[in-house]
Scaffold this motif. Sequence first.
Motif, short mmCIF file in Angstrom:
data_model
loop_
_atom_site.label_atom_id
_atom_site.label_comp_id
_atom_site.label_asym_id
_atom_site.label_seq_id
_atom_site.Cartn_x
_atom_site.Cartn_y
_atom_site.Cartn_z
N THR A 118 0.84 -1.20 0.00
CA THR A 118 0.00 0.00 0.00
C THR A 118 0.88 1.24 0.00
O THR A 118 0.62 2.23 -0.67
N GLY A 119 1.96 1.19 0.78
CA GLY A 119 3.00 2.22 0.76
C GLY A 119 4.33 1.58 0.40
O GLY A 119 4.39 0.40 0.07
N THR A 120 5.39 2.36 0.47
CA THR A 120 6.71 1.81 0.18
C THR A 120 7.74 2.42 1.12
O THR A 120 7.62 3.57 1.54
N ASN A 121 8.74 1.62 1.47
CA ASN A 121 9.82 2.08 2.31
C ASN A 121 11.01 1.15 2.13
O ASN A 121 10.89 0.05 1.57
N ALA A 122 12.16 1.59 2.63
CA ALA A 122 13.37 0.78 2.56
C ALA A 122 14.20 1.00 3.81
O ALA A 122 14.22 2.10 4.37
N CYS A 123 14.88 -0.05 4.25
CA CYS A 123 15.88 0.11 5.29
C CYS A 123 17.11 -0.70 4.89
O CYS A 123 17.02 -1.62 4.06
N TYR A 124 18.25 -0.34 5.46
CA TYR A 124 19.48 -1.04 5.11
C TYR A 124 20.46 -0.89 6.26
O TYR A 124 20.29 -0.06 7.16
N ASN A 177 16.26 3.41 8.75
CA ASN A 177 14.92 3.50 8.18
C ASN A 177 14.89 4.73 7.28
O ASN A 177 14.83 5.86 7.76
N THR A 178 14.96 4.53 5.97
CA THR A 178 15.14 5.67 5.05
C THR A 178 13.90 6.55 4.94
O THR A 178 14.01 7.76 4.77
N GLU A 179 12.70 5.96 5.01
CA GLU A 179 11.45 6.67 4.68
C GLU A 179 11.58 7.28 3.28
O GLU A 179 11.29 8.46 3.06
N TRP A 180 11.95 6.44 2.31
CA TRP A 180 12.25 6.93 0.97
C TRP A 180 11.01 7.33 0.17
O TRP A 180 11.12 7.94 -0.90
N GLY A 181 9.82 7.06 0.67
CA GLY A 181 8.62 7.49 -0.04
C GLY A 181 8.56 8.99 -0.25
O GLY A 181 7.93 9.48 -1.19
N ALA A 182 9.22 9.76 0.64
CA ALA A 182 9.22 11.22 0.55
C ALA A 182 10.22 11.75 -0.46
O ALA A 182 10.24 12.96 -0.74
N HIS A 201 3.63 15.77 -1.11
CA HIS A 201 4.36 14.85 -0.25
C HIS A 201 4.39 13.45 -0.87
O HIS A 201 3.58 13.11 -1.72
N HIS A 202 5.35 12.64 -0.44
CA HIS A 202 5.49 11.24 -0.85
C HIS A 202 5.50 11.09 -2.38
O HIS A 202 4.80 10.24 -2.94
N ILE A 203 6.31 11.90 -3.03
CA ILE A 203 6.35 11.90 -4.50
C ILE A 203 6.84 10.56 -5.04
O ILE A 203 6.24 9.98 -5.95
N PHE A 204 7.95 10.04 -4.50
CA PHE A 204 8.47 8.74 -4.94
C PHE A 204 7.44 7.65 -4.67
O PHE A 204 7.17 6.80 -5.52
N GLY A 205 6.86 7.67 -3.49
CA GLY A 205 5.87 6.67 -3.11
C GLY A 205 4.66 6.66 -4.01
O GLY A 205 4.08 5.60 -4.30
N LYS A 206 4.26 7.83 -4.49
CA LYS A 206 3.06 7.92 -5.33
C LYS A 206 3.29 7.35 -6.73
O LYS A 206 2.33 7.04 -7.43
#
Length: 461
Positions: free
Chosen positions: A218-224, A247-252, A279-284
């Motif tokens: 439903t959303g997207t995120n990444a951690c490393y 925790n990148t919160e890369w959706g933003a 907001h959340h341009i990458f995620g959209k």
Amino acid sequence: MELVANNTIKEICEALVISDSKLAQVRDLLHQEIEKGLCKETNPEATVKCFPSYVRHLPNRKEAGKFLALDLGGTNFRILLIELTEEAIETKIVSKIFAIPNDIMVGPGSELFDYIAHCLSEFVHEYNVQHEKLPLGFTFSFPLRQEGLSKGVLVKWAKGFTCSGVVGEDIVRLLQEAVERKGDFEVDIVAILNDTTGTLMSCSYENPQCRIAIIVGTGTNACYVEDLDKVEMWDGDCREPRQVLINTEWGAFGEDGSLDFILTEYDRELDQNSLDVGHHIFGKMISGMYIGEIAGLVLRRLCREGLLFNGKGSEKFYERGSFDTKYLSEIEEEESGVISNCQKILDELCIPEYTEEDCSNVRYVCELVSRRSAALVSAGVACLLNRVKEKHVVVAMDGSVYRLHPAFHTVMVEGIAKLIDPDLEFELVFSKDGGGKGAALVAAVTARISDENDIDEHVSA
């Protein structure tokens, strides 16, 4: 399969195809944003915030004992009891799902945590562990400002929750107080984390080379896993291991306009009609909450211009959000030329008349949108692989879009291979139940490290 459509439709959809050179640019821009997020001076202006999770140790299969996990991410939450033996000879997992009533979702925060404590009590009594003070890992999939492994402050509610008295408060403390009010069992809440961190931990238990986790649902995120020396935002101790899960919160990513060069008119229209404009341009462009609507916007334009359905849509078809993301997977799971799923979907949308060519064109649009999503995720994963720089890295994957779409995995593998440094190798592994099992594993690893430290202190004494 080779995508086919007439030249006019191809021209209208051309902006949805991102070239390899532009994907490489996305990869490099994300790297720059991660650098800004990790730097104390530039973090405030970074779109990719790169929050340290305070999880530093990965499982080594020497974890043993019983552990609880609480996974809260929406209108349902799950409680798990996991029993581990050393070397992973046997893993026992039992779990139960509890629904959160709507009045509790919007009522006082104390009632929410009292309800969770009540369900925890019911669970531990059912499995006869109420007299054991078990370590508990808490997956809390809402925006958190983490201030320690077992301290996370809620930044804002989402997903229909509006409980008062919780924003700005430590979630672990609120739950611990509710458990104490309940009074008929005890737990030791040793960690709070988000679902991406849990996904990495869960995968690394089975795959020790796992260093990255991605969720595309439903959303997207990444951690490393990042070197501690590169994390200026770190405020914890600097003992070994000198690493921490980020925790990148890369959706933003892209909120500063850096991704405008790949945005289409459909992305801009979707954003303008969203609840969080800008907001959340990458995620959209990637996640399941949005990509169905992007396909819908393209299809509605084609219909209005007489290129689909002879220009005759339906009231339902033109409703915002009517073209569900699941339709992309359903349409694309059929072999080329098979159109029964597409016909069923068009009937659901009350399209009065359509041809096989219409179905082919609908599929063409769906494939463009889903492949763009997978390509953008690939650019992000390539960025992280190039940062980790280990010879062979396992990438944990989860989320409904990745799990259900028939081509997502393949497109990602092909895309990543083009974008990573040539001496690196990777493997995408589906990590089931990261939010639950991963939380329990964080608790298990925390307990193991505590025991090892106690032994070291005893020996040195």
